[in-house]
Scaffold this motif. Structure first.
Motif, PDB file in Angstrom:
ATOM      1  N   ILE A 156      36.021  48.462  45.480  1.00  0.00           N
ATOM      2  CA  ILE A 156      35.327  47.177  45.647  1.00  0.00           C
ATOM      3  C   ILE A 156      35.115  46.524  44.280  1.00  0.00           C
ATOM      4  O   ILE A 156      35.342  45.325  44.098  1.00  0.00           O
ATOM      5  N   PHE A 157      34.694  47.322  43.314  1.00  0.00           N
ATOM      6  CA  PHE A 157      34.464  46.811  41.961  1.00  0.00           C
ATOM      7  C   PHE A 157      35.777  46.312  41.358  1.00  0.00           C
ATOM      8  O   PHE A 157      35.806  45.283  40.684  1.00  0.00           O
ATOM      9  N   MET A 158      36.868  47.049  41.588  1.00  0.00           N
ATOM     10  CA  MET A 158      38.167  46.631  41.079  1.00  0.00           C
ATOM     11  C   MET A 158      38.601  45.319  41.719  1.00  0.00           C
ATOM     12  O   MET A 158      39.099  44.416  41.025  1.00  0.00           O
ATOM     13  N   ALA A 159      38.421  45.191  43.019  1.00  0.00           N
ATOM     14  CA  ALA A 159      38.787  43.954  43.708  1.00  0.00           C
ATOM     15  C   ALA A 159      38.010  42.776  43.134  1.00  0.00           C
ATOM     16  O   ALA A 159      38.571  41.692  42.939  1.00  0.00           O
ATOM     17  N   SER A 160      36.747  42.989  42.834  1.00  0.00           N
ATOM     18  CA  SER A 160      35.921  41.928  42.258  1.00  0.00           C
ATOM     19  C   SER A 160      36.414  41.552  40.856  1.00  0.00           C
ATOM     20  O   SER A 160      36.492  40.363  40.510  1.00  0.00           O
ATOM     21  N   ALA A 161      36.757  42.550  40.053  1.00  0.00           N
ATOM     22  CA  ALA A 161      37.271  42.281  38.705  1.00  0.00           C
ATOM     23  C   ALA A 161      38.588  41.514  38.785  1.00  0.00           C
ATOM     24  O   ALA A 161      38.804  40.543  38.043  1.00  0.00           O
ATOM     25  N   LEU A 162      39.465  41.932  39.681  1.00  0.00           N
ATOM     26  CA  LEU A 162      40.740  41.234  39.856  1.00  0.00           C
ATOM     27  C   LEU A 162      40.517  39.796  40.317  1.00  0.00           C
ATOM     28  O   LEU A 162      41.177  38.870  39.843  1.00  0.00           O
ATOM     29  N   PHE A 163      39.574  39.606  41.231  1.00  0.00           N
ATOM     30  CA  PHE A 163      39.246  38.263  41.710  1.00  0.00           C
ATOM     31  C   PHE A 163      38.792  37.387  40.540  1.00  0.00           C
ATOM     32  O   PHE A 163      39.245  36.255  40.398  1.00  0.00           O
ATOM     33  N   SER A 164      37.935  37.941  39.701  1.00  0.00           N
ATOM     34  CA  SER A 164      37.419  37.189  38.552  1.00  0.00           C
ATOM     35  C   SER A 164      38.526  36.793  37.577  1.00  0.00           C
ATOM     36  O   SER A 164      38.407  35.795  36.874  1.00  0.00           O
ATOM     37  N   LEU A 165      39.589  37.583  37.558  1.00  0.00           N
ATOM     38  CA  LEU A 165      40.730  37.288  36.692  1.00  0.00           C
ATOM     39  C   LEU A 165      41.736  36.341  37.356  1.00  0.00           C
ATOM     40  O   LEU A 165      42.756  36.012  36.763  1.00  0.00           O
ATOM     41  N   GLY A 166      41.445  35.943  38.598  1.00  0.00           N
ATOM     42  CA  GLY A 166      42.344  35.059  39.319  1.00  0.00           C
ATOM     43  C   GLY A 166      43.537  35.780  39.923  1.00  0.00           C
ATOM     44  O   GLY A 166      44.481  35.142  40.377  1.00  0.00           O
ATOM     45  N   ARG A 167      43.477  37.087  39.964  1.00  0.00           N
ATOM     46  CA  ARG A 167      44.569  37.896  40.521  1.00  0.00           C
ATOM     47  C   ARG A 167      44.273  38.158  42.000  1.00  0.00           C
ATOM     48  O   ARG A 167      43.937  39.262  42.421  1.00  0.00           O
ATOM     49  N   LEU A 168      44.373  37.071  42.762  1.00  0.00           N
ATOM     50  CA  LEU A 168      43.910  37.072  44.152  1.00  0.00           C
ATOM     51  C   LEU A 168      44.719  37.994  45.047  1.00  0.00           C
ATOM     52  O   LEU A 168      44.148  38.674  45.906  1.00  0.00           O
ATOM     53  N   GLN A 207      33.524  40.781  53.235  1.00  0.00           N
ATOM     54  CA  GLN A 207      33.052  39.590  52.520  1.00  0.00           C
ATOM     55  C   GLN A 207      33.979  39.244  51.356  1.00  0.00           C
ATOM     56  O   GLN A 207      34.274  38.070  51.111  1.00  0.00           O
ATOM     57  N   GLY A 208      34.422  40.268  50.644  1.00  0.00           N
ATOM     58  CA  GLY A 208      35.346  40.041  49.535  1.00  0.00           C
ATOM     59  C   GLY A 208      36.657  39.447  50.004  1.00  0.00           C
ATOM     60  O   GLY A 208      37.199  38.525  49.376  1.00  0.00           O
ATOM     61  N   LEU A 209      37.167  39.945  51.115  1.00  0.00           N
ATOM     62  CA  LEU A 209      38.414  39.432  51.660  1.00  0.00           C
ATOM     63  C   LEU A 209      38.257  37.970  52.085  1.00  0.00           C
ATOM     64  O   LEU A 209      39.136  37.142  51.825  1.00  0.00           O
ATOM     65  N   GLU A 210      37.132  37.644  52.698  1.00  0.00           N
ATOM     66  CA  GLU A 210      36.871  36.251  53.074  1.00  0.00           C
ATOM     67  C   GLU A 210      36.840  35.363  51.836  1.00  0.00           C
ATOM     68  O   GLU A 210      37.382  34.256  51.842  1.00  0.00           O
ATOM     69  N   ARG A 211      36.215  35.857  50.770  1.00  0.00           N
ATOM     70  CA  ARG A 211      36.133  35.095  49.516  1.00  0.00           C
ATOM     71  C   ARG A 211      37.521  34.873  48.922  1.00  0.00           C
ATOM     72  O   ARG A 211      37.835  33.776  48.460  1.00  0.00           O
ATOM     73  N   VAL A 212      38.356  35.902  48.941  1.00  0.00           N
ATOM     74  CA  VAL A 212      39.720  35.783  48.425  1.00  0.00           C
ATOM     75  C   VAL A 212      40.508  34.778  49.250  1.00  0.00           C
ATOM     76  O   VAL A 212      41.178  33.902  48.698  1.00  0.00           O
ATOM     77  N   GLN A 213      40.420  34.896  50.548  1.00  0.00           N
ATOM     78  CA  GLN A 213      41.179  33.995  51.416  1.00  0.00           C
ATOM     79  C   GLN A 213      40.722  32.550  51.248  1.00  0.00           C
ATOM     80  O   GLN A 213      41.547  31.632  51.236  1.00  0.00           O
ATOM     81  N   LYS A 214      39.433  32.347  51.071  1.00  0.00           N
ATOM     82  CA  LYS A 214      38.901  31.000  50.833  1.00  0.00           C
ATOM     83  C   LYS A 214      39.439  30.440  49.512  1.00  0.00           C
ATOM     84  O   LYS A 214      39.853  29.293  49.419  1.00  0.00           O
ATOM     85  N   ALA A 215      39.465  31.283  48.478  1.00  0.00           N
ATOM     86  CA  ALA A 215      39.977  30.850  47.175  1.00  0.00           C
ATOM     87  C   ALA A 215      41.468  30.531  47.236  1.00  0.00           C
ATOM     88  O   ALA A 215      41.930  29.607  46.564  1.00  0.00           O
TER      89      ALA A 215
END
Length: 93
Positions: free
Chosen positions: A48-60, A82-90
């Motif tokens: 989960i933490f890795m997914a969040s870090a990748l998201f922050s780097l724009g590596r959706l 929730q993270g997946l929803e955030r990625v899909q929204k982005a």
């Protein structure tokens, strides 16, 4: 967990990953998180933490892939959902 590795190593790597993210250096946190996942593949919090870090780097796409791994193991994981929803929204933007 790989018992040939001292348990302190997991704590040290986790502390480093958290510190790097806290300093907004998500790229530096990734190797720590990758090693944590290798050492303890069942620990969802590292993914989960890795997914969040990748998201922050724009590596959706990479973030989404990690979150889908979590959901494959634990379909009811609300943080991953929730993270997946955030990625899909982005991705739609």
């Amino acid at each position: 967990i790989d018992r040939s590795v001292p348990p302190e190593l997991e704590d040290i790597l986790w502390g480093l990953a958290e510190a790097y993210v806290g300093l907004k250096n998500n790229e530096a946190a990734l190797p720590c998180l990758q090693e944590l996942i290798r050492l303890n593949p069942a620990a969802t919090k590292y993914r989960i933490f890795m997914a969040s870090a990748l998201f922050s780097l724009g590596r959706l796409d990479e973030s989404e892939a990690v979150l889908r791994e979590v959901l494959a193991r634990d379909p009811k994981n609300t943080l991953a959902q929730q993270g997946l929803e955030r990625v899909q929204k982005a991705k739609r933007k």
